[in-house]
Write an enzyme that holds these catalytic residues in place. Structure first.
Site, PDB file in Angstrom:
ATOM      1  N   HIS A   1      -0.825 -10.581  17.612  1.00 55.85           N
ATOM      2  CA  HIS A   1      -2.241 -10.716  17.331  1.00 55.85           C
ATOM      3  C   HIS A   1      -2.816 -11.785  18.100  1.00 55.85           C
ATOM      4  CE1 HIS A   1      -6.117 -10.636  15.372  1.00 55.85           C
ATOM      5  NE2 HIS A   1      -5.864  -9.561  14.792  1.00 55.85           N
TER       6      HIS A   1
ATOM      7  N   ASP B   1      13.799  -5.672   5.978  1.00 55.62           N
ATOM      8  CA  ASP B   1      14.911  -5.132   5.004  1.00 55.62           C
ATOM      9  C   ASP B   1      15.102  -3.656   5.263  1.00 55.62           C
ATOM     10  OD1 ASP B   1      14.320  -7.673   4.049  1.00 55.62           O
ATOM     11  OD2 ASP B   1      14.563  -7.262   1.997  1.00 55.62           O
TER      12      ASP B   1
ATOM     13  N   GLU C   1     -13.558  -2.467  15.710  1.00 55.30           N
ATOM     14  CA  GLU C   1     -12.504  -3.146  16.173  1.00 55.30           C
ATOM     15  C   GLU C   1     -12.009  -2.803  17.391  1.00 55.30           C
ATOM     16  OE1 GLU C   1      -9.420  -3.498  13.035  1.00 55.30           O
ATOM     17  OE2 GLU C   1     -10.747  -4.695  11.638  1.00 55.30           O
TER      18      GLU C   1
ATOM     19  N   ARG D   1      -5.197  -5.159  21.789  1.00 55.00           N
ATOM     20  CA  ARG D   1      -4.546  -6.440  21.264  1.00 55.00           C
ATOM     21  C   ARG D   1      -3.449  -7.030  22.338  1.00 55.00           C
ATOM     22  NH1 ARG D   1      -4.075  -5.597  14.712  1.00 55.00           N
ATOM     23  NH2 ARG D   1      -6.135  -5.649  14.555  1.00 55.00           N
TER      24      ARG D   1
ATOM     25  N   SER E   1      -2.959   0.950  10.259  1.00 53.10           N
ATOM     26  CA  SER E   1      -1.867   1.000   9.473  1.00 53.10           C
ATOM     27  C   SER E   1      -1.665   0.897   8.199  1.00 53.10           C
ATOM     28  CB  SER E   1      -1.075  -0.444   9.833  1.00 53.10           C
ATOM     29  OG  SER E   1      -1.966  -1.351   9.915  1.00 53.10           O
ATOM     30  N   LEU E   2      -2.936   0.826   7.578  1.00 56.29           N
ATOM     31  CA  LEU E   2      -3.087   0.896   6.226  1.00 56.29           C
ATOM     32  C   LEU E   2      -3.390   2.545   5.919  1.00 56.29           C
ATOM     33  CD1 LEU E   2      -5.502  -2.089   5.312  1.00 56.29           C
ATOM     34  CD2 LEU E   2      -3.117  -1.537   4.196  1.00 56.29           C
TER      35      LEU E   2
ATOM     36  N   ARG F   1      -0.422  -0.321  18.131  1.00 57.51           N
ATOM     37  CA  ARG F   1      -1.121   0.361  17.166  1.00 57.51           C
ATOM     38  C   ARG F   1      -2.391   0.217  17.457  1.00 57.51           C
ATOM     39  NH1 ARG F   1      -2.496  -2.628  11.809  1.00 57.51           N
ATOM     40  NH2 ARG F   1      -2.416  -4.496  13.212  1.00 57.51           N
TER      41      ARG F   1
ATOM     42  N   HIS G   1       2.611  -9.808  14.817  1.00 58.19           N
ATOM     43  CA  HIS G   1       1.667  -9.471  13.643  1.00 58.19           C
ATOM     44  C   HIS G   1       2.181  -7.987  13.078  1.00 58.19           C
ATOM     45  CE1 HIS G   1      -2.027  -8.780  11.621  1.00 58.19           C
ATOM     46  NE2 HIS G   1      -2.270  -7.869  12.328  1.00 58.19           N
TER      47      HIS G   1
ATOM     48  N   ALA H   1       0.938  -1.215   0.131  1.00 59.67           N
ATOM     49  CA  ALA H   1       0.070  -0.017   0.163  1.00 59.67           C
ATOM     50  C   ALA H   1       0.912   1.090  -0.072  1.00 59.67           C
ATOM     51  CB  ALA H   1      -1.020  -0.030   1.247  1.00 59.67           C
ATOM     52  N   ALA H   2       1.882   1.446   0.914  1.00 58.82           N
ATOM     53  CA  ALA H   2       2.707   2.333   1.027  1.00 58.82           C
ATOM     54  C   ALA H   2       3.518   2.887  -0.345  1.00 58.82           C
ATOM     55  CB  ALA H   2       3.549   2.393   2.078  1.00 58.82           C
TER      56      ALA H   2
ATOM     57  N   ASP I   1      -1.668  -7.020   0.712  1.00 63.64           N
ATOM     58  CA  ASP I   1      -2.082  -7.947   0.070  1.00 63.64           C
ATOM     59  C   ASP I   1      -2.914  -9.022   1.135  1.00 63.64           C
ATOM     60  OD1 ASP I   1      -3.380  -9.503  -2.583  1.00 63.64           O
ATOM     61  OD2 ASP I   1      -2.255 -11.242  -1.563  1.00 63.64           O
ATOM     62  N   TRP I   2      -2.535  -9.195   2.306  1.00 66.14           N
ATOM     63  CA  TRP I   2      -3.049  -9.915   3.244  1.00 66.14           C
ATOM     64  C   TRP I   2      -3.951  -9.412   4.281  1.00 66.14           C
ATOM     65  CZ3 TRP I   2       0.657 -14.360   5.258  1.00 66.14           C
ATOM     66  CH2 TRP I   2       1.359 -15.223   4.274  1.00 66.14           C
ATOM     67  N   ALA I   3      -4.014  -8.021   4.348  1.00 67.30           N
ATOM     68  CA  ALA I   3      -4.857  -7.320   5.290  1.00 67.30           C
ATOM     69  C   ALA I   3      -6.329  -7.702   5.151  1.00 67.30           C
ATOM     70  CB  ALA I   3      -4.510  -5.829   5.077  1.00 67.30           C
TER      71      ALA I   3
HETATM   72  C1  LIG Z   1      -2.435 -10.846   7.876  1.00 69.00           C
HETATM   73  C2  LIG Z   1      -2.410  -9.368   7.972  1.00 69.00           C
HETATM   74  C3  LIG Z   1      -3.599  -8.776   7.967  1.00 69.00           C
HETATM   75  C4  LIG Z   1      -3.677  -7.122   8.501  1.00 69.00           C
HETATM   76  N1  LIG Z   1      -4.867  -6.600   8.557  1.00 69.00           N
HETATM   77  C5  LIG Z   1      -4.836  -5.383   8.479  1.00 69.00           C
HETATM   78  C6  LIG Z   1      -5.947  -4.481   8.545  1.00 69.00           C
HETATM   79  O1  LIG Z   1      -6.948  -5.043   8.623  1.00 69.00           O
HETATM   80  N2  LIG Z   1      -5.913  -3.056   8.496  1.00 69.00           N
HETATM   81  C7  LIG Z   1      -4.780  -2.619   8.815  1.00 69.00           C
HETATM   82  O2  LIG Z   1      -4.739  -1.227   8.780  1.00 69.00           O
HETATM   83  N3  LIG Z   1      -3.629  -3.240   8.612  1.00 69.00           N
HETATM   84  C8  LIG Z   1      -3.672  -4.641   8.562  1.00 69.00           C
HETATM   85  N4  LIG Z   1      -2.261  -5.278   8.626  1.00 69.00           N
HETATM   86  C9  LIG Z   1      -1.182  -4.476   8.253  1.00 69.00           C
HETATM   87  C10 LIG Z   1      -0.881  -4.084   7.174  1.00 69.00           C
HETATM   88  O3  LIG Z   1      -1.443  -4.806   6.158  1.00 69.00           O
HETATM   89  C11 LIG Z   1       0.549  -3.640   6.885  1.00 69.00           C
HETATM   90  O4  LIG Z   1       0.947  -2.780   7.827  1.00 69.00           O
HETATM   91  C12 LIG Z   1       0.632  -2.771   5.556  1.00 69.00           C
HETATM   92  O5  LIG Z   1       0.063  -3.538   4.528  1.00 69.00           O
HETATM   93  C13 LIG Z   1       2.237  -2.433   5.366  1.00 69.00           C
HETATM   94  O6  LIG Z   1       1.996  -2.002   3.917  1.00 69.00           O
HETATM   95  P1  LIG Z   1       3.518  -1.607   3.290  1.00 69.00           P
HETATM   96  O7  LIG Z   1       3.246  -1.159   2.236  1.00 69.00           O
HETATM   97  O8  LIG Z   1       4.202  -0.862   4.162  1.00 69.00           O
HETATM   98  O9  LIG Z   1       4.241  -2.941   3.309  1.00 69.00           O
HETATM   99  P2  LIG Z   1       3.900  -4.327   2.733  1.00 69.00           P
HETATM  100  O10 LIG Z   1       2.546  -4.481   2.075  1.00 69.00           O
HETATM  101  O11 LIG Z   1       4.436  -5.209   3.304  1.00 69.00           O
HETATM  102  O12 LIG Z   1       4.518  -4.363   1.441  1.00 69.00           O
HETATM  103  C14 LIG Z   1       6.341  -4.169   1.355  1.00 69.00           C
HETATM  104  C15 LIG Z   1       6.781  -4.253  -0.103  1.00 69.00           C
HETATM  105  O13 LIG Z   1       8.202  -3.876  -0.254  1.00 69.00           O
HETATM  106  C16 LIG Z   1       8.858  -5.148  -0.891  1.00 69.00           C
HETATM  107  N5  LIG Z   1      10.294  -5.337  -0.239  1.00 69.00           N
HETATM  108  C17 LIG Z   1      10.595  -5.625   1.015  1.00 69.00           C
HETATM  109  N6  LIG Z   1      11.942  -5.533   1.110  1.00 69.00           N
HETATM  110  C18 LIG Z   1      12.407  -5.214  -0.131  1.00 69.00           C
HETATM  111  C19 LIG Z   1      13.731  -5.211  -0.688  1.00 69.00           C
HETATM  112  N7  LIG Z   1      14.917  -5.415   0.065  1.00 69.00           N
HETATM  113  N8  LIG Z   1      13.713  -4.940  -1.979  1.00 69.00           N
HETATM  114  C20 LIG Z   1      12.752  -4.612  -2.625  1.00 69.00           C
HETATM  115  N9  LIG Z   1      11.456  -4.715  -2.465  1.00 69.00           N
HETATM  116  C21 LIG Z   1      11.219  -5.109  -1.118  1.00 69.00           C
HETATM  117  C22 LIG Z   1       8.066  -6.329  -0.879  1.00 69.00           C
HETATM  118  O14 LIG Z   1       8.207  -6.998  -2.012  1.00 69.00           O
HETATM  119  C23 LIG Z   1       6.605  -5.594  -0.816  1.00 69.00           C
HETATM  120  O15 LIG Z   1       6.336  -5.293  -2.200  1.00 69.00           O
HETATM  121  C24 LIG Z   1      -2.283  -6.559   8.269  1.00 69.00           C
HETATM  122  C25 LIG Z   1      -1.179  -7.471   8.162  1.00 69.00           C
HETATM  123  C26 LIG Z   1      -1.107  -8.721   8.179  1.00 69.00           C
HETATM  124  C27 LIG Z   1      -0.077  -9.504   8.069  1.00 69.00           C
END
Ligand SMILES: Cc1cc2nc3c(=O)[nH]c(=O)nc-3n(C[C@H](O)[C@H](O)[C@H](O)COP(=O)(O)OP(=O)(O)OC[C@H]3O[C@@H](n4cnc5c(N)ncnc54)[C@H](O)[C@@H]3O)c2cc1C
Length: 545
Positions: A239, A218, A124, A285, A386-387, A381, A346, A20-21, A55-57
């Site tokens: 969690h 990373d 929640e 939590r 977080s999203l 949190r 989590h 997402a970020a 993708d897993w959120a």
């Molecule tokens: C099962 C689950 C359920 C969740 N449910 C919720 C929810 O309902 N609501 C909520 O707010 N949050 C939820 N969260 C938390 C939330 O999903 C995450 O905090 C958020 O998606 C993080 O987004 P991000 O873009 O920071 O990281 P990510 O979505 O983890 O993306 C990280 C990206 O970085 C890339 N990457 C990492 N290291 C490297 C590298 N060295 N070189 C190149 N690419 C790299 C990966 O390939 C990936 O594309 C959940 C998390 C999980 C695991």
């Protein structure tokens, strides 16, 4: 290609991460520079765009969209959950920008669930109002799907899949790009005056976790090795309800299930969480996780259970289709029987220290999403913040970059590849495979060790034992160096574990998700951040403390 003559590609901005970020920040940068078709953004991911924690959120995104709710209530809940360590300015930004982000996501095509024409909201834990938007129980997938399609449609954004970033390129203390391993196992330079780390969390450092395999910390490890400030890494949210079936991954059973009315029970049917906190299943939590952990220890049972009998079957079917499907795969019919659950690591509250515009302590380097520490989560949190954080701070970061107007032609090439890559890495395939087998063993031992010594309940003895073993592995890994994903990720996990455990030893109190049984009280004198820079660890006052 030899290590001394790597391929070079230049961009105006580089975003590392396709969750997402990363996706949203790349889109916001594109919007900021829509007037300049020559502005090139590189979006780097180590897998494909569809693979990320995002993708897993499941549960959703918190935002004040209901007229009876107010940003101040959202802020109050966030600050309460954060247990004295949230940066109030960051929280204010978060809650006040939330509605705008939801409107933008809807405009981009994200199809949130609705009650009639209005956006549907769920409750929640630790939210005082129903304010969590969702797309069934696959909210993250809906976001990634829509945002990735938008990214791929932008000619200004070039996606580099299967490209694993190793370290930052620094010249005279300024970040000017990254070293990466491409899909052909070649080391390449990606240069840009703006580098955004959006690499997600590091919960894979624990043997029991709900995260995808790619969540190996990373970004934090990379930034720390480059000398950036990292903050509050002892705070990891556990969690309380991950699927607990032997052989099954610790699949998350979303908090929204409890929000909709499910009970946590033990084998005898007792709703035991009320013995630990009057809010029962909907306490924050950390409290529910410790309640489950303690009850497991007291009863000697292998799991607790989540009972959905109080929720109407039509609602279960409508709201939780993915949970139904995954549980079915493991022979659990959630309409007829309680789900066996256990706590698992989590979410990582700490990360690379940023200001509210995403800037880190290294010029040219930004961070956003779970790898960043903006200050919104504090010691714990609030669910579904977080999203939201990814979107709010991704947009602000893009605005900050635009206001600086940096010139890519000013980016200088570093003179040397880091030693580890230049000379220490194994070249011979047989040696590589042997080294990688040994690295894989270190990885799984590391995950078990961190779960045991820095899990839900911690103490000095266990933490120090963990730290000394981790320091030994850090040295062993240098000897095993290879240009393979397993080595690169294990090195990052080991550095992440080192930072986490040092921070957990440093903080001699219990607060939020950090529980020390040898220091069980929360101390006012510890209402400070834990900061690490290089080998130095210190306490830092909150901005407005
Ligand atoms: C099962 C689950 C359920 C969740 N449910 C919720 C929810 O309902 N609501 C909520 O707010 N949050 C939820 N969260 C938390 C939330 O999903 C995450 O905090 C958020 O998606 C993080 O987004 P991000 O873009 O920071 O990281 P990510 O979505 O983890 O993306 C990280 C990206 O970085 C890339 N990457 C990492 N290291 C490297 C590298 N060295 N070189 C190149 N690419 C790299 C990966 O390939 C990936 O594309 C959940 C998390 C999980 C695991």
């Amino acid at each position: 290609m030899s290590a001394s003559s790597p391929k070079i590609e230049k961009f105006d901005a580089l975003v590392i991460g396709g969750g997402a970020a990363g996706l949203y920040t790349a889109l916001c940068l594109q919007q900021e520079y829509a007037h300049n078709p020559n502005y090139r953004i590189g979006l780097v991911t180590k897998d494909e765009l569809q693979i990320s924690a995002t993708d897993w959120a499941q549960g959703g995104i918190a935002a004040v969209v209901d007229p009876s709710d107010r940003p101040e209530f959202h802020a109050e809940d966030t600050l309460k959950a954060g247990n004295g360590l949230c940066e109030p300015a960051a929280v204010e930004v978060l809650v006040n920008s939330a509605k705008r982000q939801i409107e933008q996501l809807v405009a981009l095509g994200v199809d949130f669930d609705r009650d009639g024409t209005t956006l549907a909201l769920t409750l929640e834990a630790a939210h005082s109002r129903r304010r969590v938007l969702h797309a069934a129980d696959t909210t993250g997938r809906a976001l990634v799907h829509t945002l990735a399609a938008q990214v791929l449609a932008q000619p200004q954004i070039q996606v580099l899949n299967q490209t694993l970033v190793l370290d930052l390129c620094l010249v005279a203390g300024i970040c000017g790009g990254v070293y990466a391993l491409n899909s052909h196992q070649e080391i390449i330079y990606l240069l840009a005056p703006v580098v955004v780390l959006a690499t997600g969390g590091g919960a894979q450092v624990f043997a029991q976790n709900t995260n995808p395999p790619s969540s190996t910390g990373d970004g934090v490890a990379i930034a720390w090795r480059a000398g950036a400030l990292v903050r509050d890494l002892e705070f990891v949210q556990f969690h309380p309800t991950a699927l607990a079936i032997p052989g099954a991954p610790r699949f998350l059973i979303s908090e929204a299930v409890r929000g909709e009315g499910a009970y946590l029970i033990d084998r005898s049917g007792d709703r035991f969480t009320f013995a630990y906190d009057p809010r029962g299943e909907l306490a924050p939590r950390d409290i529910v996780s410790r309640a489950v952990f303690s009850h497991l220890q007291q009863t000697g049972e292998p799991t607790m259970f989540l009972d959905l009998q109080a929720i109407a079957p039509e609602k279960i079917a409508h709201r939780f289709p993915n949970i139904i499907k995954i549980c079915q795969q493991w022979q659990v019919d959630i309409f007829a029987q309680p789900i066996p659950v256990t706590p698992a690591a989590h979410y990582c509250m700490g990360g690379i220290t940023t200001d509210t515009m995403g800037a880190t302590s290294i010029p040219g380097l930004y961070a956003v999403g779970e790898c960043a520490s903006t200050g919104v989560h504090g010691a714990n949190r609030l669910a579904s913040n977080s999203l939201l954080e990814c979107f709010v701070f991704g947009e602000r970061l893009a605005m900050a970059v635009r206001s600086q107007n940096l010139d890519p032609s000013s980016t200088k090439l570093p003179e040397f590849l880091p030693l580890a890559w230049k000379s220490a890495c194994k070249q011979d395939p047989i040696q590589i495979s042997e080294a990688d087998n040994n690295t894989a063993k270190i990885k799984s031992q590391l995950q078990e060790l961190v779960w045991k010594t820095a899990g839900i309940v911690r103490d000095r003895e266990g933490l120090e034992l963990g730290l000394s073993q981790i320091e030994t592995w850090q040295i062993e890994l240098i000897k095993l160096c290879s240009n393979s994903r397993i080595w690169i990720e294990t090195r990052n996990l080991t550095d992440y574990a080192y930072l986490l455990i040092r921070s957990a030893i440093f903080r001699t109190e219990s607060r939020g998700a950090h529980f020390r049984q040898d220091f069980p009280k929360t101390e006012i004198s510890w209402q400070v951040h834990t900061v690490i820079q290089a080998e130095k660890i210190y306490a830092q006052l909150l901005d407005q403390a």
